[in-house]
Each structure stands twice: as structure tokens, then as C-alpha cells.
Enzyme design. Structure first.
Site, PDB file in Angstrom:
ATOM      1  N   LYS A  13       0.838  -1.212   0.000  1.00  0.00           N
ATOM      2  CA  LYS A  13       0.000   0.000   0.000  1.00  0.00           C
ATOM      3  C   LYS A  13       0.872   1.261   0.000  1.00  0.00           C
ATOM      4  CE  LYS A  13      -2.126  -1.056   3.940  1.00  0.00           C
ATOM      5  NZ  LYS A  13      -1.569  -2.363   4.344  1.00  0.00           N
ATOM      6  N   ARG A  88      -9.371   0.651   9.216  1.00  0.00           N
ATOM      7  CA  ARG A  88      -8.986  -0.712   9.544  1.00  0.00           C
ATOM      8  C   ARG A  88     -10.093  -1.442  10.298  1.00  0.00           C
ATOM      9  NH1 ARG A  88      -3.097   0.297   9.310  1.00  0.00           N
ATOM     10  NH2 ARG A  88      -1.952  -1.650   9.421  1.00  0.00           N
ATOM     11  N   ARG A 127      11.904  -6.146   4.090  1.00  0.00           N
ATOM     12  CA  ARG A 127      11.765  -4.743   4.474  1.00  0.00           C
ATOM     13  C   ARG A 127      12.584  -4.475   5.736  1.00  0.00           C
ATOM     14  NH1 ARG A 127       5.835  -2.177   4.963  1.00  0.00           N
ATOM     15  NH2 ARG A 127       5.736  -3.217   6.982  1.00  0.00           N
ATOM     16  N   ARG A 135      11.405  -0.612  11.693  1.00  0.00           N
ATOM     17  CA  ARG A 135      10.073  -0.840  12.272  1.00  0.00           C
ATOM     18  C   ARG A 135      10.135  -2.024  13.219  1.00  0.00           C
ATOM     19  NH1 ARG A 135       5.005  -0.269   8.242  1.00  0.00           N
ATOM     20  NH2 ARG A 135       4.139  -1.405  10.011  1.00  0.00           N
ATOM     21  N   ARG A 146      -0.526  -9.426  13.354  1.00  0.00           N
ATOM     22  CA  ARG A 146      -1.121  -8.371  12.523  1.00  0.00           C
ATOM     23  C   ARG A 146      -2.052  -8.990  11.477  1.00  0.00           C
ATOM     24  NH1 ARG A 146       4.137  -5.562  10.478  1.00  0.00           N
ATOM     25  NH2 ARG A 146       2.855  -3.950   9.530  1.00  0.00           N
TER      26      ARG A 146
HETATM   27  P1  AMP Z   1       0.951   0.261   9.177  1.00  0.00           P
HETATM   28  O1  AMP Z   1       2.162   1.119   9.031  1.00  0.00           O
HETATM   29  O2  AMP Z   1      -0.218   0.742   8.371  1.00  0.00           O
HETATM   30  O3  AMP Z   1       1.249  -1.201   8.939  1.00  0.00           O
HETATM   31  O4  AMP Z   1       0.495   0.384  10.704  1.00  0.00           O
HETATM   32  C1  AMP Z   1       1.339  -0.028  11.766  1.00  0.00           C
HETATM   33  C2  AMP Z   1       0.530  -0.211  13.044  1.00  0.00           C
HETATM   34  O5  AMP Z   1      -0.061   1.048  13.405  1.00  0.00           O
HETATM   35  C3  AMP Z   1      -0.623  -1.172  12.952  1.00  0.00           C
HETATM   36  O6  AMP Z   1      -0.221  -2.518  13.137  1.00  0.00           O
HETATM   37  C4  AMP Z   1      -1.514  -0.680  14.107  1.00  0.00           C
HETATM   38  O7  AMP Z   1      -0.995  -1.055  15.363  1.00  0.00           O
HETATM   39  C5  AMP Z   1      -1.348   0.834  13.987  1.00  0.00           C
HETATM   40  N1  AMP Z   1      -2.360   1.418  13.067  1.00  0.00           N
HETATM   41  C6  AMP Z   1      -2.131   2.038  11.867  1.00  0.00           C
HETATM   42  N2  AMP Z   1      -3.272   2.452  11.299  1.00  0.00           N
HETATM   43  C7  AMP Z   1      -4.261   2.090  12.152  1.00  0.00           C
HETATM   44  C8  AMP Z   1      -5.680   2.215  12.129  1.00  0.00           C
HETATM   45  N3  AMP Z   1      -6.317   2.784  11.083  1.00  0.00           N
HETATM   46  N4  AMP Z   1      -6.378   1.705  13.178  1.00  0.00           N
HETATM   47  C9  AMP Z   1      -5.768   1.130  14.235  1.00  0.00           C
HETATM   48  N5  AMP Z   1      -4.435   0.968  14.317  1.00  0.00           N
HETATM   49  C10 AMP Z   1      -3.680   1.441  13.295  1.00  0.00           C
END
Ligand code: AMP
Length: 189
Positions: A13, A88, A127, A135, A146
């Protein structure tokens, strides 16, 4: 144009959003990046979010909805937004509908980047290597959690948008440029 890029962690994404920013001048709203920036700035929210993210769980709907609502009120979003990592949950999707209605804008496309889950473990491992482990949630154990959260809480958002006739699907297993080509075709359709 306002779109959502949808898919499990590691689907690509962020990579596709970055390309759309460069090609179309849209604005990328990545909730994961916003949270990581809060962590880097050691804000109260960052301190709370870090433990949740490291456990592979979701930050609360209230916090995430507030964060996106605030960000969407900035003028640059008028150029069109690419939501990456939001919504989400179905509650977040419903709140997003309200935000769009309030601002008199429409959601044009929800694009699901479909991937073979076994391949995600290799992608996340790569990554982690490429970013020097930047990360802390990029490892197999947290990815497993996740993905389980994705199936339980996030995948139910797909029928929500399918019912509205907004959902398209692209094969996310091709190379970056072929996935991007497919997304461009949807946006131009
Ligand atoms: P991402 O970088 O999109 O993979 O997000 C990393 C982490 O941030 C996720 O595993 C969640 O813990 C948190 N996170 C990001 N976006 C959301 C969201 N829309 N709702 C809840 N948690 C989020």
C-alpha cells in the site's frame, strides 16, 4: 479524487501510494506513518501507541478517527487523498463516511491489493533488512498477529465497500510497476 488503498500488512500500500503522490500530486495519509512520527516525537499518544503497535494490535478507533479527521481538515487534502492504513475497522469506515459528507467530498475508489499471505513473511523480512530494522513490528511473530487482526477486524471492511459499489481488486503479487499500472487503469476508468 479520493481513494483508499486496502490490504494486509506488506501488501504494498505504501509503495503504491508513494507512486501515486509522485504521478498524480495526491496526498498520502498513512496512519501508520503518523503514529510512527508520534513515537519518534515522544508524544503522549506515541508512548501509548508504541506498545500496541509492537504487539501487532490496533490503536483505538477514537484515536485513529480523531487523527484522520484532523489531518483531513488541512488544505493540501483538497488535491485528493490516498488513505493508506485507514480504515482498519468497520467503525472507522463509518466515521470516514461522515467526514467525507461533512466536507462535501466523495470517496471514488477502494482498491484492494490482494496478496499471497505466505509471501508476506518474506516481504516483511526483506523490508526489515532494507530499513535496518527501523520498524519494530517487522518480524514474523508480530506479522502473524497483525494478519490475524487483519482477518478479524479489517477484512470485514471489504464487504462494506463492495456493497457501495466502490471496491476493486488488483493482484498484488506482480512487480511494483505492473501493480501500479493496474491501479492507474482503475483510477482512469
Ligand atoms: P501500518 O504502518 O499501516 O502497517 O500500521 C502499523 C501499526 O499502526 C498497525 O499494526 C496498528 O498497530 C497501527 N495502526 C495504523 N493504522 C491504524 C488504524 N487505522 N487503526 C488502528 N491501528 C492502526
Amino acid at each position: 479524487m479520493n481513494i483508499i488503498l486496502f490490504g494486509p500488512p506488506g501488501a504494498g500500500k505504501g509503495t503504491q501510494a508513494t507512486k501515486l503522490v509522485a504521478d498524480r500530486g495526491m496526498v498520502q495519509l498513512s496512519t501508520g506513518d503518523m503514529l510512527r512520527s508520534a513515537i519518534a516525537n515522544k508524544t503522549e499518544l506515541g508512548l501509548k501507541a508504541k506498545a500496541i503497535m509492537d504487539a501487532g494490535e490496533l490503536v483505538s478507533d477514537d484515536i485513529m478517527i480523531g487523527m484522520i479527521s484532523e489531518r483531513m481538515s488541512h488544505d493540501d487534502c483538497k488535491a485528493g487523498v490516498i488513505l493508506d492504513g485507514f480504515p482498519r475497522t468497520v467503525a472507522q469506515a463509518e466515521a470516514l463516511d461522515g467526514m467525507f459528507a461533512e466536507r462535501g467530498i466523495t470517496l471514488d475508489h477502494v482498491i484492494e491489493i490482494a496478496v499471497d499471505e505466505a509471501a508476506l513473511f518474506d516481504r516483511i523480512e526483506n523490508r526489515a533488512k532494507e530499513t535496518g530494522g527501523a520498524r519494530s513490528d517487522d518480524n514474523a511473530d508480530v506479522l502473524r498477529q497483525r494478519l490475524s487482526v487483519y482477518h478479524e477486524n479489517t477484512a470485514p471492511v471489504l464487504p462494506y465497500y463492495a456493497d457501495k459499489g466502490l471496491l476493486s481488486r488488483v493482484d498484488g503479487m506482480g512487480d511494483i510497476s505492473s501493480v501500479s499500472h493496474h491501479i492507474e487503469q482503475i483510477l482512469d476508468s
